[in-house]
Design an enzyme around this catalytic site. Structure first.
Site, short mmCIF file in Angstrom:
data_model
loop_
_atom_site.label_atom_id
_atom_site.label_comp_id
_atom_site.label_asym_id
_atom_site.label_seq_id
_atom_site.Cartn_x
_atom_site.Cartn_y
_atom_site.Cartn_z
N HIS A 130 0.83 -1.20 0.00
CA HIS A 130 0.00 0.00 0.00
C HIS A 130 0.87 1.26 0.00
CE1 HIS A 130 -3.30 2.72 1.43
NE2 HIS A 130 -2.29 3.29 2.07
N GLU A 131 1.89 1.27 0.85
CA GLU A 131 2.77 2.45 0.91
C GLU A 131 3.57 2.62 -0.37
OE1 GLU A 131 2.23 4.52 3.10
OE2 GLU A 131 1.07 3.26 4.46
#
Length: 312
Positions: A130-131
């Site tokens: 996600h990051e």
């Protein structure tokens, strides 16, 4: 659609900023506002990553100090087609994470000790993916810009309270200034939060695709949301302007998709990830994480199935 909505919101925020400057000082005011925003954004472009990492006491780790974590980030960055970001750890018990940096070549991923102690290896992979999606979308720069412009609008509104060009105490000029002081910062905050929520949905989607298993991220979000309500993040409480950087809102008193939320509701995000998993047909598939070699000496990833998490 996410990109179009983000562009529209960012254009609206910029127009609001220029409008505030124009109302306070005509064309000259609009130009001064533009120059002030440019100078502030220039400073933020080069220094925001170092500032936020320092704020949260993050320390950089490498393959010697945290081999499993760094190797997982490297594997996911390769799957995402990204350069290897710098990896940081925050000595914070609340499970959470964020990415920062002005571009993929100067990016960093930071995770808390609480995150590593709470999640399985697969769930941590979902969070890191996600990051990395934020980095690939250049959201880290976008959110720095929106936060800077929103802050500048609030500053201009306060400036107008004392030095507005309408100095008399009657007539439409005074009324317009009062309305400006109240409405402009509120509108800027709402637009900033709308942009943040849009980017979270986009990062969830791409992060699920990078990891190859959207439900890893869904499981992580559920765990982080529960823990964030119980474990305070004092640094975030003292610096609420940076709350939008985290994967889950680190501040107390959140949890619904409201006008003033920096993040979408976790339930909505999990539902979107469930739809993505069905679309990709990933349920029950053997994962690339399962195929990764583990440290024969018994590193923390060998306990990833433990209820204590991979670092417990």
């Amino acid at each position: 659609m996410n990109y179009l909505r983000t562009a529209i919101l960012l254009a609206g925020l910029t127009a609001l900023f220029m409008g505030v400057g124009y109302l306070l000082g005509g064309r000259n005011g609009a130009m001064i506002a533009f120059l002030a925003a440019a100078a502030t954004n220039f400073f933020a472009y080069w220094n925001s990553d170092r500032m936020v990492l320092r704020t949260y006491g993050a320390h950089e780790v490498d393959r010697n100090s945290a081999p499993e974590l760094v190797e997982l980030v490297a594997a996911l960055a390769g799957r995402a087609g990204l350069p290897m970001p710098r990896v940081f750890v925050m000595d914070n018990p609340q499970p959470n994470a964020f990415a920062t940096g002005r571009n993929p070549q100067n990016a960093a991923v930071a995770v808390t000790i609480g995150l590593m102690q709470s999640l399985s290896r697969e769930e941590l992979a979902g969070v890191i993916a996600h990051e990395l999606a934020h980095i690939k979308h250049r959201d880290t720069l976008l959110m720095t810009m929106t936060a800077t412009i929103a802050g500048a609008i609030s500053m201009l509104a306060q400036f107008g309270m004392f030095f507005g060009r309408h100095r008399d105490n009657s007539g439409p000029g005074a009324i317009a200034t009062i309305v400006l002081m109240i409405v402009a910062p509120l509108a800027a905050m709402l637009v900033q939060m709308a942009i943040s929520r849009t980017r979270e949905y986009a990062a969830d989607n791409l992060g699920g695709r990078i990891a190859g298993q959207p439900m890893w991220l869904a499981g992580a979000l559920h765990k982080i949301e529960d823990a964030a309500h119980q474990i305070p993040n004092m640094e975030a409480e003292h610096n609420p302007a940076s709350a939008h950087l985290f994967i889950i809102n680190p501040l107390s008193g959140h949890g619904v998709d409201s006008l003033f939320a920096t993040h979408p509701s976790t339930q909505n995000r999990i539902a979107a990830l469930q739809r993505l998993a069905a679309e990709l047909g990933t349920s029950g598939a053997r994962s690339w994480v399962d195929a990764e070699p583990h440290d024969s000496a018994g590193g923390p990833w060998n306990r990833s199935r433990s209820s204590r998490g991979p670092w417990g």
